[in-house]
Design an enzyme around this catalytic site. Sequence first.
Site, PDB file in Angstrom:
ATOM      1  CE1 TYR A 130      23.710  59.787  59.107  1.00 19.54           C
ATOM      2  CE2 TYR A 130      22.692  57.814  58.206  1.00 19.54           C
ATOM      3  CZ  TYR A 130      22.607  59.140  58.584  1.00 19.54           C
ATOM      4  OH  TYR A 130      21.422  59.820  58.442  1.00 19.54           O
ATOM      5  CD  GLN A 192      21.717  67.173  58.859  1.00 14.48           C
ATOM      6  OE1 GLN A 192      21.848  67.177  57.643  1.00 14.48           O
ATOM      7  NE2 GLN A 192      20.532  67.018  59.453  1.00 14.48           N
ATOM      8  CG  ASN A 215      19.096  60.243  53.049  1.00 18.33           C
ATOM      9  OD1 ASN A 215      20.243  60.685  52.909  1.00 18.33           O
ATOM     10  ND2 ASN A 215      18.193  60.877  53.775  1.00 18.33           N
ATOM     11  CB  SER A 238      18.706  46.455  49.611  1.00 15.28           C
ATOM     12  OG  SER A 238      19.184  45.160  49.877  1.00 15.28           O
ATOM     13  CD  GLN A 260      17.672  42.054  49.692  1.00 14.68           C
ATOM     14  OE1 GLN A 260      18.217  43.147  49.547  1.00 14.68           O
ATOM     15  NE2 GLN A 260      17.774  41.350  50.803  1.00 14.68           N
ATOM     16  CG  HIS A 263      15.784  46.395  52.476  1.00 18.06           C
ATOM     17  ND1 HIS A 263      16.171  46.766  53.738  1.00 18.06           N
ATOM     18  CD2 HIS A 263      16.230  45.132  52.300  1.00 18.06           C
ATOM     19  CE1 HIS A 263      16.826  45.769  54.302  1.00 18.06           C
ATOM     20  NE2 HIS A 263      16.867  44.766  53.449  1.00 18.06           N
ATOM     21  CD  GLU A 328      23.129  45.076  48.937  1.00 16.74           C
ATOM     22  OE1 GLU A 328      23.393  45.514  50.062  1.00 16.74           O
ATOM     23  OE2 GLU A 328      22.035  45.265  48.365  1.00 16.74           O
ATOM     24  CG  HIS A 329      22.223  40.746  49.168  1.00 16.24           C
ATOM     25  ND1 HIS A 329      21.513  41.930  49.143  1.00 16.24           N
ATOM     26  CD2 HIS A 329      22.909  40.735  50.335  1.00 16.24           C
ATOM     27  CE1 HIS A 329      21.756  42.598  50.257  1.00 16.24           C
ATOM     28  NE2 HIS A 329      22.598  41.905  50.995  1.00 16.24           N
ATOM     29  CG  ASP A 362      20.159  41.370  55.356  1.00 13.62           C
ATOM     30  OD1 ASP A 362      21.184  41.766  54.775  1.00 13.62           O
ATOM     31  OD2 ASP A 362      19.014  41.564  54.918  1.00 13.62           O
ATOM     32  CD  GLU A 416      60.993  58.948  37.216  1.00 13.75           C
ATOM     33  OE1 GLU A 416      61.014  59.520  38.320  1.00 13.75           O
ATOM     34  OE2 GLU A 416      60.400  57.869  37.023  1.00 13.75           O
ATOM     35  CG  HIS A 421      64.661  61.586  43.513  1.00 12.22           C
ATOM     36  ND1 HIS A 421      64.227  62.881  43.480  1.00 12.22           N
ATOM     37  CD2 HIS A 421      63.613  60.830  43.968  1.00 12.22           C
ATOM     38  CE1 HIS A 421      62.967  62.935  43.881  1.00 12.22           C
ATOM     39  NE2 HIS A 421      62.562  61.707  44.188  1.00 12.22           N
TER      40      HIS A 421
END
Length: 429
Positions: A130, A192, A215, A238, A260, A263, A328-329, A362, A416, A421
């Site tokens: 995506y 979708q 998003n 970010s 950052q 973004h 994250e960074h 990046d 068990e 088994h």
Amino acid sequence: MLRIITQLPEAEAELKRIGDRLQDDHAIHKEATVAEILQTVKRKGDKALINYTAEYDKVELLPSELRVRGAEIDAAYQQVGSDLIKAIELAHDRIKAFHAMRVPQSWVHFGDKQVVLGKRYTPVDIAGIYIPGGRAAYPSTVLMNAVPAKVAGVKRIVMVTPPRQDKSVNSAILAAAQVAGIDEIYRVGGAQAIAALAYGTETIPKVDVITGPGNIYVTLAKKQVFGKVNIDSLAGPSEVLIIADNSANPEYVARDLLAQAEHDPIAAAILITTDAELAKRVAVIVQNLLANHPRRELTEKAIANYSVAIVVSDLEEACRLSNLFAPEHLELEVDEPWELLDQIRHAGAIFLGHNTPEAVGDYLAGPNHTLPTCGSARHSSALSVETFLKFSSLVQYSREALKEVSSAIKILTDAEGLPSHGDSVNIRL
């Protein structure tokens, strides 16, 4: 204005607040809306995609227009300037080289009594990636998602991305897709698009794994289809955290924070420093740079609401706060960055030294820029070749080896309450 905090309890509380900044967005009505979209696409296929694209993107498509054809991809490649193509190709080559360094290898161990154990790695059949639209186009994200899949050996990569108002897809995104070797592209976005990848429609194939940021609706859709397909992560907005001492250049630090913040209005840019004067200078520079920033409105919101400068007594305390936030960074803009590394436990990517801005990661350093956010670096890692691989365990026993462990197996199966088994072992002896 970038706020400066000097008290430790206040700093800890603020880092927690910023780390939890997505919670308000995970509203019940959004979860319900996403669930409805998923089920509708599952039932109605392409028709639902057409309807949702008209409703949310204000673009009227025919079913035949869902797929981006080769001629459009070729035309986009020709339209993009040669300098951008060269940059995309350079980034592609460096990302490919990095991911090719450590591809997991199948292995087999031959033990005593003809016992054979091992792991066999195989790629998924189809990967779906995506690529978001919205505020900006991200050809780098195309490369970061497609190249590891290619290196892993995935034979079919399907890309989805929202159309623009004239039905077209951004030329830079299409050019990056061509460089990466993707020729199956569909102009659909949002929850979708995730539904189409997870369940398949008349036009879009069902995939095995879905990667790529989006998003809140895309993120919730990935969360809800997980299990039906695999996903890379639930990516949030970010964030960067910079640990700096008195050797840091305030001009560098200020621009790295803004890199950052630009973004997203809920991006986070955090400075933790042992130098109070540095914090003050960075705050002034940030404020001055915001005055004429091309993305001032959203960048200013990120700085005002989710960014902060924290002054601490020593670098050990800075590392402790960084681990608490699990960024994250993480940038280590200190005199001896490698000496701090052992104290860092949680970070998506770590950038060491004064000449390693996060932006190099990046785009073309090689390591992936699809990283865990909002504290998930405590338990998750960057998108990688492994995202597109799965392994099968290999087990082979001889009759002698089976006999040797049969009594222990019998004890365990009796404990068990699973007699068949034990029988499946004993019949062979």
